[in-house]
Enzyme design. Sequence first.
Site, PDB file in Angstrom:
ATOM      1  N   GLU A 128       0.841  -1.204   0.000  1.00 15.57           N
ATOM      2  CA  GLU A 128       0.000   0.000   0.000  1.00 15.57           C
ATOM      3  C   GLU A 128       0.877   1.256   0.000  1.00 15.57           C
ATOM      4  OE1 GLU A 128      -2.496   2.662   3.160  1.00 15.57           O
ATOM      5  OE2 GLU A 128      -2.009   0.585   3.665  1.00 15.57           O
ATOM      6  N   ASP A 171       0.704   3.793  -3.194  1.00 18.20           N
ATOM      7  CA  ASP A 171       0.276   5.182  -3.047  1.00 18.20           C
ATOM      8  C   ASP A 171       1.188   6.102  -3.848  1.00 18.20           C
ATOM      9  OD1 ASP A 171      -1.107   7.461  -1.759  1.00 18.20           O
ATOM     10  OD2 ASP A 171       0.782   7.712  -0.703  1.00 18.20           O
ATOM     11  N   GLU A 212      -4.534   0.600  -3.475  1.00 23.47           N
ATOM     12  CA  GLU A 212      -3.147   1.061  -3.581  1.00 23.47           C
ATOM     13  C   GLU A 212      -2.176  -0.107  -3.517  1.00 23.47           C
ATOM     14  OE1 GLU A 212      -3.779   5.505  -1.623  1.00 23.47           O
ATOM     15  OE2 GLU A 212      -3.009   3.872  -0.385  1.00 23.47           O
ATOM     16  N   ASP A 269      -7.111   1.215   0.715  1.00 20.86           N
ATOM     17  CA  ASP A 269      -5.759   0.725   0.989  1.00 20.86           C
ATOM     18  C   ASP A 269      -5.416  -0.459   0.082  1.00 20.86           C
ATOM     19  OD1 ASP A 269      -5.563   2.635   2.944  1.00 20.86           O
ATOM     20  OD2 ASP A 269      -5.880   1.250   4.622  1.00 20.86           O
TER      21      ASP A 269
END
Length: 243
Positions: free
Chosen positions: A52, A56, A128, A125
Amino acid sequence: MSKPGENGRKPPETARLQATLGHAFKDQGLLNTALTHMSAEGPRLQSYQRLEFLGDRVLGLCIADMLFERYPTAAEGDMSRRLADLVRKETCAEVAQGWNLGAFMRLGEGEILGGARKNKAILADACEAIIGAVFIDGGYEAARGLVERAFGERLLKPVRPLRDAKTALQEWAQGQGYPTPTYSERGRSGPDHAPVFRVAARITGLADAEAQGPSKRLAEQAAAEAFLRREGLWTETMESDHG
């Protein structure tokens, strides 16, 4: 192509998800990790948290790259606003819902009973994490292809109207992964019947922005606007639209 399972074929649920994503994992373990919540039980299970974190950043780079290509004459502030809107957690959750990602998540029993498969924070989450996993498995072009398929239509939509400067700053901060902005009074001047408040808008990790107004509420709005202007996210057009 993905690694075959024990029966020589990909697990059907994994195959369906990969077809939806448009990416066949060479390393099935990466996909499994991206789908594993920290609550999942099992020997030596690794959760999606590290993926994650990576995803991101990959998402932000891919969106910035796409915006740079799609809007060759756009100002930096306009692209920053679009970027903040596209990478925000709510948008990632919508993408995850489109992938039906919740159905594939590996969760603990308590989270399942608590409705975690539809929890937008968990879905965002995991979205990502999937992007991070694709980046490791197939490189930047594979990750960008995934992002373009999932976020491309949103790239063409008008930027959501900003309701006010404080709301705009909060949404931008969340989209960039910063803490929620806070406001503190830095001073007060003028007579009691016409006070002037000086307030600072603060986001941990960034410089404060100060402004003043005839009330704390208006001073906070002014400080938020000053913060947005400094970051190139507040234009005269926006001021006339919302002032």
